[in-house]
Design an enzyme around this catalytic site. Structure first.
Site, short mmCIF file in Angstrom:
data_model
loop_
_atom_site.label_atom_id
_atom_site.label_comp_id
_atom_site.label_asym_id
_atom_site.label_seq_id
_atom_site.Cartn_x
_atom_site.Cartn_y
_atom_site.Cartn_z
N ASN A 10 0.85 -1.20 0.00
CA ASN A 10 0.00 0.00 0.00
C ASN A 10 0.89 1.24 0.00
O ASN A 10 2.11 1.14 -0.01
CB ASN A 10 -0.97 -0.02 1.19
CG ASN A 10 -0.20 -0.14 2.49
OD1 ASN A 10 0.52 0.77 2.87
ND2 ASN A 10 -0.33 -1.28 3.16
N ASP A 62 -4.03 -6.50 4.71
CA ASP A 62 -5.04 -7.38 5.31
C ASP A 62 -4.95 -8.80 4.76
O ASP A 62 -5.36 -9.74 5.41
CB ASP A 62 -6.44 -6.82 5.05
CG ASP A 62 -6.68 -5.55 5.87
OD1 ASP A 62 -6.11 -5.46 6.96
OD2 ASP A 62 -7.42 -4.66 5.40
N LYS A 86 9.70 -16.27 -10.92
CA LYS A 86 8.83 -15.23 -11.49
C LYS A 86 7.73 -15.90 -12.31
O LYS A 86 8.00 -16.76 -13.16
CB LYS A 86 9.68 -14.31 -12.38
CG LYS A 86 8.90 -13.13 -12.89
CD LYS A 86 9.75 -12.27 -13.80
CE LYS A 86 8.82 -11.32 -14.55
NZ LYS A 86 9.35 -10.92 -15.82
N PHE A 117 -4.33 3.35 14.72
CA PHE A 117 -4.60 4.34 13.67
C PHE A 117 -5.67 3.74 12.78
O PHE A 117 -5.72 2.52 12.60
CB PHE A 117 -3.33 4.61 12.84
CG PHE A 117 -2.43 5.65 13.45
CD1 PHE A 117 -1.75 5.40 14.63
CD2 PHE A 117 -2.27 6.89 12.85
CE1 PHE A 117 -0.93 6.35 15.20
CE2 PHE A 117 -1.45 7.86 13.41
CZ PHE A 117 -0.77 7.59 14.58
N LYS A 168 -13.35 0.18 15.07
CA LYS A 168 -12.02 -0.43 15.23
C LYS A 168 -11.53 -0.27 16.67
O LYS A 168 -10.96 -1.19 17.25
CB LYS A 168 -11.00 0.21 14.27
CG LYS A 168 -11.19 -0.25 12.84
CD LYS A 168 -10.27 0.47 11.87
CE LYS A 168 -10.74 0.20 10.45
NZ LYS A 168 -10.00 0.91 9.43
N LYS A 206 -10.94 -3.65 18.74
CA LYS A 206 -9.53 -3.98 19.04
C LYS A 206 -9.15 -3.61 20.47
O LYS A 206 -7.99 -3.69 20.84
CB LYS A 206 -8.61 -3.32 18.01
CG LYS A 206 -8.94 -3.73 16.57
CD LYS A 206 -7.91 -3.31 15.55
CE LYS A 206 -8.45 -3.52 14.13
NZ LYS A 206 -7.41 -3.62 13.12
N1 CTP Z 1 -3.78 -3.48 12.03
C1 CTP Z 1 -3.04 -4.53 12.48
N2 CTP Z 1 -3.02 -5.71 11.79
C2 CTP Z 1 -3.75 -5.85 10.66
C3 CTP Z 1 -4.53 -4.77 10.19
C4 CTP Z 1 -4.52 -3.59 10.91
O1 CTP Z 1 -2.37 -4.42 13.52
N3 CTP Z 1 -3.72 -7.00 10.00
C5 CTP Z 1 -3.80 -2.22 12.82
C6 CTP Z 1 -3.19 -1.03 12.11
O2 CTP Z 1 -1.80 -0.91 12.41
C7 CTP Z 1 -3.99 0.13 12.67
C8 CTP Z 1 -5.35 -0.47 12.94
O3 CTP Z 1 -5.14 -1.89 13.05
O4 CTP Z 1 -3.50 0.60 13.89
C9 CTP Z 1 -6.37 -0.19 11.90
O5 CTP Z 1 -5.87 -0.51 10.63
P1 CTP Z 1 -6.73 -0.26 9.31
O6 CTP Z 1 -5.93 -0.76 8.14
O7 CTP Z 1 -7.25 1.13 9.29
O8 CTP Z 1 -7.99 -1.19 9.56
P2 CTP Z 1 -8.29 -2.70 9.44
O9 CTP Z 1 -8.49 -3.24 10.81
O10 CTP Z 1 -7.28 -3.38 8.58
O11 CTP Z 1 -9.71 -2.67 8.73
P3 CTP Z 1 -10.09 -2.28 7.20
O12 CTP Z 1 -8.84 -2.55 6.38
O13 CTP Z 1 -11.21 -3.21 6.92
O14 CTP Z 1 -10.48 -0.84 7.22
#
Ligand code: CTP
Length: 380
Positions: A186, A255, A265, A299, A313, A317
């Site tokens: 990302n 995710d 490759k 975050f 979230k 969490k």
């Molecule tokens: N986070 C994490 N592990 C993951 C995904 C997210 O520890 N696999 C943590 C990120 O570091 C951040 C928070 O969870 O502090 C929220 O991350 P975000 O990407 O905004 O949300 P997600 O929980 O991944 O949900 P979505 O992608 O569905 O918005």
């Protein structure tokens, strides 16, 4: 240095020794700073004969740059025989001493002893770097890099609100490999997380930063653990979180990861291909389930329904605070030096932080974190 300080918004005044004026004229500094330059004590042309006292009273940080063996010795002994050394004695705010001299002079035991003496009196010494010196020799003695000196000044001016604490920050993206040359990732550059780690260090914490692959310069004084995938990040974060007081998860964790990783490759084939993905562990959710006495700060990067998604979230969490970030707004989110965020608390309180540099946003967030009530419950 003067130009950099002014650029950073510091109200900068210059005082020079007589020898310094032989290298660079006071007029140069006067033009740069727009302020009179102090060189001599008791200058009869000066209206303010007690200039060293009035300047000392309004000085928040005194930076000796470059500091010669001579001024170091005078400061260490309390000698006050010109404007600058008199000022040094009269200033009670932090003193930052940045030595620069020939390597043999720097390594001379008397200079080293004087530096230790100065440190004993509370001065901050920004050690010189190694390299080619003006005298043609090589070794330690070259003035520290200016960003390092700026960091020392910022640190000296920061209240040690995290002294004795261990802080863990995660930052940057993760990278999930498809084959040796392709990956899913990302746009995160780690800037916000790095700013959080730098500010925690300035506040006196022992700081560990688990970072995905980024090119953002490492914050000074922070232990960095580099990881690539979400699985590696999970392992590093869980290990370091054990005895942490605060965990800040600013990383943009992928995710999903490819279900298969190809050793070679992948060659192009059909007109349409499908990539099968499997869910990565949610590191923050896992920390939230085994919270213990740690403060957990997350975050949330969102492009719509910022508050609703962030609140969800925070609750799911088990967080003490979540920083909600609308990454679609100009001046906020990925790869920029500024941010606009909202801070959400479990109580329902919401704080708005308007457009500011990520460094200032990090300061505002830490101001809130240090005031959070300690989480209850047994250590797990
Ligand atoms: N986070 C994490 N592990 C993951 C995904 C997210 O520890 N696999 C943590 C990120 O570091 C951040 C928070 O969870 O502090 C929220 O991350 P975000 O990407 O905004 O949300 P997600 O929980 O991944 O949900 P979505 O992608 O569905 O918005």
């Amino acid at each position: 240095m003067a130009r950099l300080l002014i650029k950073k918004g510091a109200d900068t005044e210059v005082a020079m020794t007589a020898n310094a004026t032989r290298f660079i004229t006071p007029l140069t500094f006067q033009a740069l700073t727009g302020r009179p330059v102090s060189c001599r004590s008791f200058d009869s042309s000066d209206e303010d004969v007690m200039a060293h006292i009035s300047l000392a009273a309004r000085t928040e940080a005194l930076v000796i740059v470059p500091a010669t063996a001579n001024i170091i010795a005078k400061m260490a002994m309390g000698i006050a025989d010109d404007f600058l050394t008199t000022l040094c004695l009269a200033v009670t705010s932090p003193k930052i001493v940045c030595p620069a001299m020939n390597v043999r002079m720097f390594q001379n035991p008397v200079v080293q002893e004087n530096l230790r003496r100065l440190q004993g009196f509370g001065a901050i010494v920004v050690m010189p770097g190694c390299g080619d010196l003006a005298c043609g020799e090589t070794g330690p003695g070259r003035l520290a890099e200016l960003p390092e000196i700026i960091e020392a000044i910022k640190s000296a001016l920061t209240v040690k609100s995290l002294a004795g604490k261990k802080v863990l920050v995660s930052a940057g993206p993760t990278r999930e490999m498809i084959d040796p040359v392709r990956f899913i990732s990302n746009r995160s550059t780690g800037k916000m997380g790095f700013a959080m780690a730098a500010e925690a260090h300035r506040r006196g914490a022992r700081v560990f930063l688990v970072s995905g692959p980024v090119t953002t310069p490492r914050p000074m004084g922070v232990t960095v653990v580099e990881v690539t995938t979400a699985v590696e990040m999970r392992q590093a974060v869980l290990d370091l979180a054990q005895d942490a007081d605060v965990v800040v998860k600013a990383a943009a964790v992928s995710d999903y990861a490819p279900a298969e990783q190809y050793a070679q490759k992948v060659k192009k084939g059909l007109d349409e291909e499908t990539l099968r993905l499997i869910k990565n562990p949610d590191i923050l959710a896992e920390l939230g389930r085994h919270k213990g006495r740690r403060l957990l700060v997350g975050f949330a990067a969102e492009t719509e329904d910022l508050l609703a998604h962030a609140r969800e979230k925070m609750i799911n969490k088990n967080l003490d605070l979540i920083v909600a970030n609308d990454v679609s707004r100009p001046g906020a989110g990925f790869a920029v030096d500024t941010n606009i965020v909202k801070l959400l608390y479990p109580s329902g309180r919401i704080d708005d932080i308007p457009l500011k540099s990520k460094e200032e946003v990090a300061r505002d967030i830490w101001d809130r974190i240090v005031e959070l009530p300690a989480p209850r419950g047994p250590i797990q």
